[in-house]
Write an enzyme that holds these catalytic residues in place. Structure first.
Site, short mmCIF file in Angstrom:
data_model
loop_
_atom_site.label_atom_id
_atom_site.label_comp_id
_atom_site.label_asym_id
_atom_site.label_seq_id
_atom_site.Cartn_x
_atom_site.Cartn_y
_atom_site.Cartn_z
N GLU A 53 12.48 -6.56 -6.35
CA GLU A 53 11.21 -6.90 -7.27
C GLU A 53 10.52 -7.86 -7.03
O GLU A 53 10.29 -8.72 -7.91
CB GLU A 53 11.41 -6.42 -8.63
N GLU B 191 17.77 0.99 -8.33
CA GLU B 191 17.89 0.94 -9.89
C GLU B 191 17.45 1.96 -10.84
O GLU B 191 16.66 2.27 -10.39
CB GLU B 191 17.39 -0.50 -10.52
#
Ligand code: FCB
Length: 477
Positions: A175, A379
């Site tokens: 991220e 995720e």
């Protein structure tokens, strides 16, 4: 894009034999032992020890004590039947100041982890960077400094030389959106800066770091692993007559500023234009986009919820509902006049809306935009306010809301696969309750509960549900 949120509460859907079911964690969130075996300080040590930055002034000093409980945590993974484990390597354990020779004890820890996984038949998915930048690198500019990208490649080379005969899948960055915009723009994450131009420079240097690291890994690994990066792409719903313009801007800053250079070899011209008042992008040097666009084998997708946007009319009261903590700065440089509308519920305890259709939309969109690029959900999961109940056989957590969340998102992933998406696996966030960044220990994402006084692990009902899904390869009824 489809909208709406059909039920997604299917059961009986089957996943292919080679679909990789696993779970994910990150070093700073679980390891603890921050002063041991030569680990240097990271920006998250500094940030979490700065009063007022984290809920309850919590920090990761002890976290889940995973560093000392490695073997029993590995056994726990076996108990749940995990086929893969996505973990991150703490750069400051490998290079305490982010440069220079490797710290043998740090390498040895991750070697034990990887060997322990392999011995148990679990595939290691190693993320090189899940936000814990060595503080010494931040002291000379952090991700705003191009030299950090070069240092990252050296770190990748060290780790690859040691573990590059065993790791199944490498992920360079987790991220980068968060590292850049929350770290240097909004101030909600370490190092806590609030400057738009700095955040955009960080975007570029993170992209560059990815490209340089993939090249460095390729140089030294001796097995045949996959190479990937994990993005938290935003699923954006436009609202009203100005929704399309707002969505274009947020898509640019959140998604295309990464996907463009990583997969297409250029930065989106509209993002450069939208941010011209903030930066001239001179940090992008000739040749950089070629360095960034390294072939990758898989794109990691982290997905939790959606956003709905329109342009702010400058008059109505503003709603800040992008799901991120307000620490004074903006994570949307140059697009501060986009309004994030409150999302329809239901919500998790993060206040994030639950919308499995967003995951289906995102996977299908990526498949259509980048055909031939395999995807993995790296995720997905949910925080809820779990309750421990004492029953005859001992304590239990009946986390039905988390099971429902997971069921609906696995259904969404399955629907995407039915629509042709090449989805290779799914890593549930998270194996353990852990240090949830700015929220400290107040938010529990684990399928396994952690008692933060005793560090005891207690698989929740969701862990049992997941174990059954993995065993049967079918979403349980
Ligand atoms: C993601 C992070 C992960 C965790 C989840 C809830 O943004 O990658 O570490 O905090 O959110």
């Amino acid at each position: 894009m489809t909208t709406g949120n059909a039920d997604y509460r299917d059961a009986g859907l089957a996943f292919p034999d080679d679909f990789l079911f696993g779970s994910a964690t990150a070093a700073y969130q679980i390891e603890g032992a921050v002063h041991e075996d030569g680990r240097g300080p990271s920006i998250w040590d500094t940030f979490s020890h700065t009063p007022g930055k984290i809920w309850n002034d919590d920090n990761g000093d002890r976290a889940c004590d995973h560093y000392h409980r490695l073997e029993s945590d590995l056994d726990l993974m076996v108990e749940l039947g995990l086929e893969a484990y996505r973990f991150s390597i703490a750069w400051p354990r490998i290079q305490p100041t982010g440069r220079g020779p490797a710290n043998e004890a740090g390498l040895a820890f991750y070697e034990r982890l990887v060997d322990g996984l392999i011995a148990r038949g679990i595939r290691p998915i190693a993320t090189l960077y899940h936000w814990d930048l060595p503080q010494a690198l931040e002291d000379v500019g952090g991700w705003a400094n191009r030299a950090t990208a070069e240092a990252f490649a050296e770190y990748a080379r060290i780790v690859g030389a040691r573990l590059g005969d065993r790791v199944a899948l490498w992920t360079t960055l987790n991220e980068p959106w968060c590292s850049a915009y929350l770290g240097y723009g909004s101030g909600a994450h370490a190092p806590g800066l609030t400057d738009g131009a700095t955040a955009l420079a960080a975007v570029h240097h993170l992209n560059l770091a990815h490209g340089l690291a993939v090249a460095a890994l390729r140089d030294v690994v001796t097995n045949d692993p996959g190479y990937s990066i994990t993005l938290n792409l935003h699923v954006i719903r436009p609202s009203g007559p100005t929704g399309a313009e707002a969505a274009r801007r947020i898509d640019g800053l959140a998604n295309r500023v990464f996907l463009g250079p990583l997969l297409e070899g250029e930065y989106p011209a509209d993002v450069i234009a939208d941010t011209a008042g903030i930066t001239d992008w001179s940090f992008v040097r000739p040749g950089d986009t070629e360095l960034i666009r390294q072939p990758i084998d898989l794109l990691g997708v982290n997905y939790y919820s959606t956003v709905t946007v329109e342009m702010w009319d400058g008059v109505s009261p503003r709603v800040r509902a992008d799901g991120h903590q307000d620490m004074g700065g903006t994570p949307w440089p140059g697009s501060e006049h986009v309004e994030f509308l409150l999302q329809p519920g239901p919500y998790t305890s993060m206040g994030w809306n639950i919308d499995p259709s967003g995951l289906e939309d995102l996977l299908v969109h990526l498949h259509e935009a980048y055909p031939g690029l395999p995807l993995m959900v790296t995720e997905n999961g949910a925080a809820f306010d779990d309750v421990v109940t004492q029953e005859a056989d001992g304590p239990v957590v009946h986390d039905l809301d988390r099971i429902d969340y997971l069921r609906r998102h696995f259904t969404a992933a399955h629907r995407a696969m039915t629509r042709g998406v090449d989805l290779r696996g799914y890593q549930v966030w998270s194996l353990l309750d852990n240090f949830e960044w700015g929220y400290g220990y107040s938010k529990r994402f684990g399928i396994v509960r952690v008692d933060y006084d005793t560090f005891e692990r207690l698989p929740k009902d969701s862990a049992r549900w997941y174990a059954e899904l993995i065993r049967a390869r079918v979403i349980p009824g």
